[in-house]
Design a protein around this motif. Structure first.
Motif, short mmCIF file in Angstrom:
data_model
loop_
_atom_site.label_atom_id
_atom_site.label_comp_id
_atom_site.label_asym_id
_atom_site.label_seq_id
_atom_site.Cartn_x
_atom_site.Cartn_y
_atom_site.Cartn_z
N HIS A 91 -6.21 -14.92 24.80
CA HIS A 91 -4.90 -14.70 25.40
C HIS A 91 -4.97 -13.66 26.52
O HIS A 91 -4.19 -13.72 27.48
CB HIS A 91 -3.90 -14.26 24.35
CG HIS A 91 -3.55 -15.35 23.37
ND1 HIS A 91 -2.87 -15.12 22.19
CD2 HIS A 91 -3.80 -16.70 23.41
CE1 HIS A 91 -2.72 -16.26 21.54
NE2 HIS A 91 -3.28 -17.22 22.26
N GLY A 130 -8.25 -8.88 15.22
CA GLY A 130 -7.76 -9.58 14.04
C GLY A 130 -7.92 -11.08 14.11
O GLY A 130 -8.28 -11.73 13.12
N ARG A 131 -7.64 -11.69 15.27
CA ARG A 131 -7.76 -13.13 15.44
C ARG A 131 -8.47 -13.41 16.76
O ARG A 131 -8.12 -12.82 17.79
CB ARG A 131 -6.39 -13.81 15.44
CG ARG A 131 -5.65 -13.70 14.12
CD ARG A 131 -4.55 -14.77 14.01
NE ARG A 131 -3.63 -14.72 15.13
CZ ARG A 131 -2.50 -14.02 15.13
NH1 ARG A 131 -2.17 -13.30 14.09
NH2 ARG A 131 -1.69 -14.05 16.19
N PRO A 132 -9.45 -14.33 16.76
CA PRO A 132 -10.21 -14.60 18.00
C PRO A 132 -9.35 -15.04 19.17
O PRO A 132 -9.65 -14.70 20.33
CB PRO A 132 -11.18 -15.72 17.58
CG PRO A 132 -11.31 -15.57 16.10
CD PRO A 132 -9.98 -15.09 15.62
N GLU A 133 -8.27 -15.77 18.90
CA GLU A 133 -7.46 -16.27 20.00
C GLU A 133 -6.78 -15.14 20.78
O GLU A 133 -6.37 -15.34 21.93
CB GLU A 133 -6.40 -17.26 19.51
CG GLU A 133 -5.38 -16.70 18.54
CD GLU A 133 -5.81 -16.86 17.08
OE1 GLU A 133 -4.94 -16.84 16.20
OE2 GLU A 133 -7.03 -17.01 16.85
N ARG A 134 -6.64 -13.98 20.18
CA ARG A 134 -6.03 -12.86 20.91
C ARG A 134 -6.90 -12.44 22.09
O ARG A 134 -6.37 -12.01 23.13
CB ARG A 134 -5.82 -11.67 19.97
CG ARG A 134 -4.70 -11.88 18.96
CD ARG A 134 -4.56 -10.71 18.03
NE ARG A 134 -3.41 -10.87 17.15
CZ ARG A 134 -3.15 -10.09 16.10
NH1 ARG A 134 -3.98 -9.09 15.82
NH2 ARG A 134 -2.09 -10.31 15.36
N ILE A 143 -13.29 -8.52 18.75
CA ILE A 143 -12.49 -9.58 18.15
C ILE A 143 -12.10 -9.21 16.72
O ILE A 143 -10.97 -9.49 16.28
CB ILE A 143 -13.25 -10.91 18.20
CG1 ILE A 143 -13.38 -11.37 19.65
CG2 ILE A 143 -12.56 -11.97 17.36
CD1 ILE A 143 -14.23 -12.62 19.82
N HIS A 144 -13.01 -8.57 16.00
CA HIS A 144 -12.69 -8.15 14.64
C HIS A 144 -11.55 -7.13 14.64
O HIS A 144 -10.67 -7.16 13.77
CB HIS A 144 -13.93 -7.56 13.98
CG HIS A 144 -13.74 -7.21 12.53
ND1 HIS A 144 -13.36 -5.95 12.11
CD2 HIS A 144 -13.85 -7.97 11.40
CE1 HIS A 144 -13.28 -5.93 10.79
NE2 HIS A 144 -13.56 -7.14 10.33
#
Length: 351
Positions: free
Chosen positions: A124, A117-121, A113-114
């Motif tokens: 998705h 860049g963004r957890p929602e990716r 996740i890091h």
């Protein structure tokens, strides 16, 4: 007359921007010069436009992705080891393996996740399941695996629901094997030369590396009288890793060069040293508590260095155009030679 301009890597080009590669695409032979073109330097063995990379290197970052590869692999084999220990009545090894798998899987997700860049990716990626995509399949391996290992580790530490612990451990073990190897399929499915060329070997490298890491970590934290399966897994994994890495590094293809040159070469040599030393120490002193700790640490370090080395080798091959151009030309030459042989055989049959 058009003025010739020297350019690094391309040999020569015209003032209107046409290079020797563009002339080849338009059907002209490389040995002939068009009117008004002046050769500034000798033709190079391979060329690329302004010596720029031909493929775009992956945007994956260091240390995020190599740590994700290492932690996921160690967690995968630890989950398998935990299920085996549970079924054979080794409670101490079962607990250590389950906790190692749970911590490793959650840490690997964190590094992934890091890197995104963004957890929602990450969420998705769960919207679509595409069997032909290693990334999509890997997402559906990682998600149930991390959930099962985290839940199993939690109830193991809390002492709740013994039947749920066994069920969660079996589910984690089912996904543990694919978790340890799918990342190798993901890397080799890219256009990166030093990954793609070894699509048949990288899964074995990652499997052996994961076995060495998972077995080594569990061996280091388990009483020696119960750590027998961990020692066997660690030594077997180290043997597989060292054997297949040797084949990769000594392959006749030019794309094996990054594995023993530059920073990647240093990492791979250090990994080989740690893995070999850890395996040897396991055989000699693995039944001694201090020996088990030392050998387990060396094996885990070797696995970590292998992941960094493989990652760096691939990125180096993507940045240097020769690792893309030379294999392409070799494949073209092989096809032309095969066609010439077939044409000769056809003519001989007709005669």
């Amino acid at each position: 007359m058009t003025e010739g301009i020297a350019t690094p890597g391309a040999g020569w080009r015209r003032a209107d921007g046409w290079t020797s590669q563009k002339r080849k695409k338009n059907g002209r032979r490389s040995g002939r010069r068009a009117a008004g073109e002046v050769a500034m330097v000798d033709d190079a063995e391979f060329t690329s436009y302004y010596d720029r990379p031909i493929i775009k290197p992956p945007v994956w970052k260091t240390p995020d992705v190599p740590l994700y590869l290492f932690l996921g692999g160690a967690a995968g084999t630890s989950s398998v080891l935990g299920a085996m220990a549970d079924l054979t009545g080794r409670p101490a090894l079962t607990k250590v393996a389950r906790v190692t798998a749970g911590v490793g899987s959650m840490a690997s997700v964190g590094w992934l996740i890091h890197d995104l860049g963004r957890p929602e990716r990450f969420l998705h990626m769960l919207r679509v399941f595409k069997p032909t995509s290693p990334l999509s399949v890997g997402t559906y391996i990682l998600s149930p695996f991390s959930a099962a290992t985290a839940a199993t580790a939690a109830v193991e530490l809390l002492g709740w629901f013994p039947r749920l612990k066994r069920f969660g451990g079996i589910v984690a073990a089912v996904f543990g094997g694919p978790m340890a190897t799918y990342t190798a399929v993901l890397l080799s499915n890219t256009a990166v030369p030093s990954w793609h060329e070894f699509h048949g070997k990288l899964p074995f490298v990652f499997a052996g590396s994961a076995m060495a890491a998972g077995g080594g970590i569990c061996m280091a934290f388990t009483p020696v009288d119960e750590a027998g399966p961990a020692r066997k897994m660690a030594v077997a994994g180290a043997a597989i890793e060292l054997t297949v890495v040797h084949q990769v590094e000594n392959d006749d293809s030019i794309v094996s060069e990054p594995y023993h040159e530059g920073r990647a070469g240093k990492l791979m040599r250090a990994a080989r040293t740690c893995t070999a030393a850890g395996a040897g120490l396991t055989v000699v002193a693995g039944r001694n508590r201090l020996g088990a700790i030392a050998s387990g640490t060396l094996l885990a370090a070797g696995s970590l260095l292998t992941r960094f080395g493989v990652f760096d080798a691939g990125m180096a091959s993507a940045r240097d155009p020769k690792y893309t151009v030379v294999p392409q030309r070799e494949r073209m030459a092989a096809r032309e030679a095969g066609k010439a042989v077939r044409d000769g055989e056809t003519r001989s049959v007709v005669r």
